[in-house]
Design an enzyme around this catalytic site. Structure first.
Site, mmCIF file in Angstrom:
data_model
loop_
_atom_site.group_PDB
_atom_site.id
_atom_site.type_symbol
_atom_site.label_atom_id
_atom_site.label_comp_id
_atom_site.label_asym_id
_atom_site.label_seq_id
_atom_site.Cartn_x
_atom_site.Cartn_y
_atom_site.Cartn_z
ATOM 1 N N GLU A 39 64.104 43.470 43.378
ATOM 2 C CA GLU A 39 63.367 44.698 43.047
ATOM 3 C C GLU A 39 63.532 45.738 44.148
ATOM 4 O OE1 GLU A 39 62.534 45.070 40.138
ATOM 5 O OE2 GLU A 39 62.616 42.970 39.518
ATOM 6 N N GLU A 65 72.077 47.171 37.366
ATOM 7 C CA GLU A 65 71.668 46.003 38.156
ATOM 8 C C GLU A 65 72.550 45.782 39.381
ATOM 9 O OE1 GLU A 65 68.904 44.314 37.722
ATOM 10 O OE2 GLU A 65 68.359 45.310 35.850
ATOM 11 N N HIS A 125 67.615 38.918 21.544
ATOM 12 C CA HIS A 125 68.172 39.978 22.390
ATOM 13 C C HIS A 125 68.936 41.006 21.553
ATOM 14 C CE1 HIS A 125 67.538 37.424 25.934
ATOM 15 N NE2 HIS A 125 67.740 38.515 26.643
ATOM 16 N N ILE A 126 69.738 40.515 20.608
ATOM 17 C CA ILE A 126 70.610 41.452 19.886
ATOM 18 C C ILE A 126 70.064 41.845 18.520
ATOM 19 C CG2 ILE A 126 72.623 40.566 21.116
ATOM 20 C CD1 ILE A 126 73.598 39.385 18.427
ATOM 21 N N PHE A 127 69.180 41.014 17.934
ATOM 22 C CA PHE A 127 68.662 41.372 16.608
ATOM 23 C C PHE A 127 67.230 41.905 16.652
ATOM 24 C CE2 PHE A 127 71.947 38.148 15.425
ATOM 25 C CZ PHE A 127 72.813 39.054 14.814
ATOM 26 N N ALA A 128 66.521 41.659 17.749
ATOM 27 C CA ALA A 128 65.153 42.181 17.832
ATOM 28 C C ALA A 128 64.931 42.956 19.122
ATOM 29 C CB ALA A 128 64.145 41.029 17.736
ATOM 30 N N GLY A 129 65.954 43.063 19.952
ATOM 31 C CA GLY A 129 65.801 43.777 21.220
ATOM 32 C C GLY A 129 66.893 44.818 21.368
ATOM 33 N N GLY A 130 67.070 45.308 22.572
ATOM 34 C CA GLY A 130 67.989 46.425 22.776
ATOM 35 C C GLY A 130 69.391 46.039 23.223
ATOM 36 N N TYR A 131 69.766 44.769 23.084
ATOM 37 C CA TYR A 131 71.030 44.320 23.658
ATOM 38 C C TYR A 131 72.216 44.317 22.708
ATOM 39 C CZ TYR A 131 68.978 42.872 28.084
ATOM 40 O OH TYR A 131 68.380 42.866 29.314
HETATM 41 ZN ZN LIG Z 1 66.719 44.256 37.803
#
Ligand SMILES: [Zn+2]
Length: 704
Positions: free
Chosen positions: A489, A518, A620-626
């Protein structure tokens, strides 16, 4: 044009360090609607001005379009940012409710500005006269235009209606997909009553399983006597696979897990039709926007140039990881053989975690709890700040009391450069169950910019962790993972705080492509494994004894343990995601699952079992932004490992060279933020384009 004055309620001040105690749920409920009304009205006025200028053919300047837009956005970011921040770190039912009640209006305002036809035409006008803009302005403008185009603002008539309808349907499908995964996960339980069935499970897990049983109505359930209730959520599922000595039980749980939401045995929760519908709609959206497929849409806003570039990187990693993953599987079979297990000759997917844990215990027993006394927070901070001084020439000093805070645990620090203030940050290190969101993150409090009168605004960051709090006279003793998280962080924070860009749209992390963001964070994690850095800060908090050499070696070994399997797994997910969004369409002659199994032939060492319907829970890919972006994990790791290897190249003991390389990292990656193409930033630091060699080496995928 700023309406922020001293007489306004704090929540609407729009600049400076927030006085958190005045940002109350009541203030959110009463003032945010006023702010939204003001901003909405000002946006209307701006649109009218732009419309008039465009229709008259009056030339529009940056100051007439981008500056007012930025100021509108910044007022919303400041006010809503501090509300969201408090919602994350000082949650209460009242604040949560007040936040939720205003959220829709905030989102709506963003959509309205992002889909405004007039603003889009004004940006196009600026674009036609871009020779008057500097390189940073051109990049900000290009990103803004691209984002608006991807929202469909360039479409009209029936095309736009169809685009909006499909966007709406996609949002609903994503939500349904995620809910069905959740329902399928929660809908499966297995009650065990015979102690023989829980053979091997550690006490902490038995505690959890008994608690789950009590919550489900077995009020007498106890960790010792049961009954124990198994489930498919990660905290219960993963340790069962890792520790259960009952192979039949591992198989049963594994099969249930990989077939979630796949409609198996007539289960109503079936994500297969949703997957095909989502992929089809995304393909149509892409073509409406002028792209061949959704992968192209995703990559339009990323550092990776093309699908071919991503494929090439994934192939390099696959090629390095697959032989190692095969050896690792053999090593697990050998371990099973040594321990006389019947399954040694026929390891199945439900055996892998179990034997990996056994092999890990055989090779190096690393007790992460036992390392805590070597990592008291004050010492870790000293080590981290010393490293930043060494690499980047900055000094960091405590400034507690100089800024209002939201909780007594919160510290405030100042960053100085040659004695001059450069930035500041809050550190909120400890977990506070019940009022603070889990996980760790960096967020922006103030973004580097200049006020209308020319005075500089210095960047300020929020750094939030969730580690164990101090108890009595014992300081917060951190696990090694918590140390890595803090460094991670802090890396995001450094990019935010050491930026030299004064246009806030491109300062710090703003405008940095998603697959490159990142880089500084993972770069900082690498230093946790650097002998000088680690040994410099790891001392027993009472005796002052250094971390034993043997423990250091175990930390290094743990970093690459089963590294081939881990890399191959990520490559599998990334390739499946990418090709589903580039190659699959309803008439392509195979189902998404068939495409996945084809890819599995070269990206797994144990083929997926028949029940394996992983796609049905690939949130990740069907319900998120990936979507078509899962590769970003590995892409950014390549960048961060390669950046760190610049220090390895000059020799980690070569102090003068380390300092020089550190300054160069500061002057490029940390300074330039989103003002330049990330490939140019990387090349300015490394002198060449990124290479996957360092990541392959750090992941333990080459023979040494
Ligand atoms: Zn990070």
């Amino acid at each position: 044009m700023s309406t922020a004055t001293a007489s306004r309620p704090e929540i609407l001040r729009g600049e400076g360090l927030p006085r958190f105690e005045e940002i109350t749920p009541e203030a959110v409920s009463s003032e945010i609607p006023k702010l939204m009304a003001e901003l909405s009205e000002e946006l209307t006025v701006l649109e009218q001005d732009l419309e008039r200028a465009l229709s008259k053919g009056t030339p529009l300047s940056w100051g007439a379009v981008m500056d007012p837009l930025q100021r509108l956005g910044e007022r919303l970011r400041w006010s809503w940012g501090v509300v969201s921040h408090l919602n994350g770190v000082c949650n209460s039912p009242e604040l949560r409710e007040a936040h939720a009640a205003q959220q829709a209006a905030v989102v709506q305002f963003g959509n309205r500005a992002g889909q405004s036809q007039v603003i889009y035409r004004a940006l196009e006008h600026l674009e036609q006269h871009r020779q008057t803009l500097d390189a940073t302005q051109q990049r900000i403008l290009a990103a803004e235009l691209r984002d608006m185009q991807l929202r469909g603002v360039g479409l009209s008539g029936a095309e736009q209606d169809a685009f909006n309808a499909a966007s709406q349907e996609l949002a609903e499908l994503s939500t349904r997909f995620g809910n069905q995964v959740l329902d399928a996960t929660n809908g499966w339980t297995l009650k065990l009553s015979d102690p023989a069935q829980v053979d091997g499970l550690p006490a902490s897990l038995l505690d959890q399983l008994a608690q789950a049983a009590r919550q489900a109505g077995d009020t007498d359930a106890s960790a010792e006597k049961g009954p124990w209730l198994l489930g498919l959520d990660m905290p219960r599922y993963a340790p069962v696979l890792k520790y259960s000595r009952r192979r039949d039980l591992r198989e049963q749980v594994y099969r249930a897990h990989v077939s979630r939401a796949s409609g198996k045995n007539g289960d109503a929760l079936n994500n297969w039709p949703l997957i095909e519908r989502i992929l089809t709609l995304r393909g149509e959206q892409a073509r409406r926007l002028g792209y061949a497929n959704w992968a192209e849409v995703s990559l339009a806003a990323k550092m990776a140039d093309s699908e071919a570039a991503v494929e090439a990187l994934l192939e390099e990693l696959r090629d390095a990881a697959q032989p190692v993953a095969k050896q690792e599987l053999q090593a697990l079979a050998d371990c099973a053989q040594r321990q006389g297990a019947a399954e040694a000759a026929d390891l199945q997917p439900w055996d892998v975690s179990f034997w990996a844990e056994k092999l890990r215990q055989e090779s190096f027993e690393l007790d992460s709890e036992a390392l805590r006394p070597y990592f008291p927070l004050p010492q870790v901070l000293e080590g981290l700040f010393g490293l930043c001084q060494r690499l980047f020439g900055i000094s960091i000093e405590a400034a507690d009391g100089e800024a209002p805070v939201w909780h007594d645990d919160v510290r405030y620090f100042r960053i100085l450069d040659g004695g001059q203030p450069l930035a500041a940050f809050y550190l909120d290190p400890y977990s506070r169950p019940g009022s603070k969101r889990g996980g760790a993150w960096m967020d922006e409090c103030l973004v580097r910019s200049r006020k209308a009168d020319g005075t500089p605004v210095l960047p300020v960051a929020y750094l939030i962790c969730n580690q164990s709090p101090p108890v009595g006279d014992t300081p917060s003793l951190m696990t090694f993972e918590e140390v890595e998280t803090l460094f991670h962080e802090f890396g995001h924070g450094l990019q935010h705080m050491l930026t030299t860009v004064e246009r806030p749209q491109a300062a710090g992390i703003n405008g940095v492509e998603w697959d490159a963001v990142e880089l500084p964070s993972q770069f900082m994690e690498n230093w946790c494994y650097d002998r000088a850095t680690l040994m410099g800060m790891a001392r027993h908090w009472q005796s002052g004894a250094p971390l034993p050499e043997e423990d250091y070696r175990k930390l290094l070994a743990a970093r690459t343990f089963m590294g081939g399997a881990a890399t191959l797994r990520q490559v599998h997910f990334a390739l499946v995601d990418l090709r589903l969004h580039s190659q699959w369409h309803a008439g392509c002659g195979k189902s998404p699952e068939e495409l996945r199994r084809e890819i599995a032939e070269s990206t797994t060492v144990l083929a997926p079992i028949d029940d394996d319907a992983f796609l049905c829970s690939f949130g990740h890919i069907f319900a998120g932004g990936y979507a078509a972006g899962y590769y970003s994990y590995k892409w950014a790791e390549v960048l961060s490992a390669d950046a760190f290897s610049a220090f390895e190249d000059v020799g980690l003991e070569n102090e003068a060279q380390i300092r020089e390389t550190g300054r160069r990292f500061r002057d490029t990656v940390l300074s330039l933020g989103g003002s330049l193409d990330p490939k140019a930033v990387f090349e300015a630091f490394r002198g060449r384009q990124p290479s996957s060699d360092a990541l392959i080496r750090h992941s333990g995928l080459v023979a040494v």
